[in-house]
Design a protein around this motif. Sequence first.
Motif: not given
Length: 501
Positions: A104-110, A191-192, A247-249
């Motif tokens: 949640g924290f990383l998704l929010g930051m992203g 990246t997403q 893969s995304q990179l």
Amino acid sequence: MASKPSIEKPLLANKHGGMQPPSNGSGDLSEFDDAPVVTSFGDAWEAFSRESRKLWAITVPIGFSILCLYGINSASQIFAGHLGNLQLSAVAIGLSVISNFSFGFLLGMGSALETLCGQAFGAGQVEKLGVYMQRSWIILLASAVLLCPIYIFATPILKLIGQQDDIAVAAGRFSIAIIPQVFALAINFPTQKFLQAQSKVGVLACIGFAAVLLHIALLSLFIYVFRWGILGAAAAFNISQWTVTVSQLVYVFGWCRDGWTGFSWAAFRDLWAFVKLSLASAVMLCLEIWYMMVLVVLTGHLKNAEIAVGSISICMNINGWEGMIFIGINAAISVRVSNELGSGRPRATKHAVVVVVATSLVIGLFFMFVILAARDYFPVLFTSDKEMQQAVTRIAYLLGITMVLNSIQPVISGVAIGGGWQGLVAYINLGCYYIFGLPLGFVLGYVLHWGVRGIWVGMLCGTALQTSILLFIVWRTNWKKEAAQAVSRVRLWAGETNTVS
């Protein structure tokens, strides 16, 4: 800074399959008009159809990719559940509590990147997206390091909040083993968002599908062939998450030359404005994601905690499947709102919001009816224990109600991300969830002895209040003003100015 007039710029296909607006290089797009005014039912239907096509063109690949990635979590719990109730509870706690905390924290930051990249792309400033993504990588990797102690000390933390010792110890071992995936997420999310802002979402669906197939194969190998138990599930989890990230990179470096121009020292400059928006985004989304995580934690204090935690975890797993669809819609409406605001199209923005709310409500009602009809059958997928299956069936109606509320709530959050309202929504979430909903759930569950159902009902009341407030805010929003401020926000978060006009 003077605001730009309301304008329309049609999306044009670029050479990589993404959609980008025409631009004269200076961001001046005033030669185009906004979406048509709706004055009749025919106009409304035309606007609905037009916006639905745009919305689903983004939603379907994003939603599919997110469903596949959620399948990694769900498959881990399914395989663990057939090892035993303790293993199910351990993996469920590890993923739903410890991993979800950092997720949640990383998704929010992203998600700050959704706002900035989306509005910059709408304004025709495609060349800035790569630098913004690198800034987000720096911030999220630093955040991942700070989150590691939560995994390392998961066992004492879980014991401190009341989990049974055997569950806490097993969940702690699993949590330590999945630390590598935290750093994969720190690179994955920016990246997403970089790809989503440009509507380059087909590749995300392909990568997600390949990853979930790989994960199931690895789970079968590590658990049934090598007999590594829940540590095998952790190893598969790490490998699958890193496969997605790498893969995304590869795709960004090789096929996104318009937005990615290489590594730049500019990513290290003017970080503070970006950090502030990232923190606001993180607080907003964390308060939402952690809210349902608390439901799992509170059940650990009830009698027969193994059954209580297991039944709630199964329901949250099913809810998560539906939630992944709406996270896809959340991402899509964030792209639509941020692109249209960056383009200076307030009426088109309003059309997008109305269409997505109506569509999401219909989908939520559909899933509620499916859950109620299948309440005696779906628990078998997760456990062979008859008592656990019956416990899930008894609370399935609450799962159905949750699915309706959770069809609207994440979509409105996507509107907030697209518009840059993260700070406001964070305060609303704090009040509705943690000052109202959580205490009410505690009273109903423990004081009035309603158990799992009481805790869940109270927390649903908090979700209902939050959703109602956000719907009212969206209804009263002046989209012309929001569009006029979009360019100023882009400059502020890019570190190019100190004020917002």
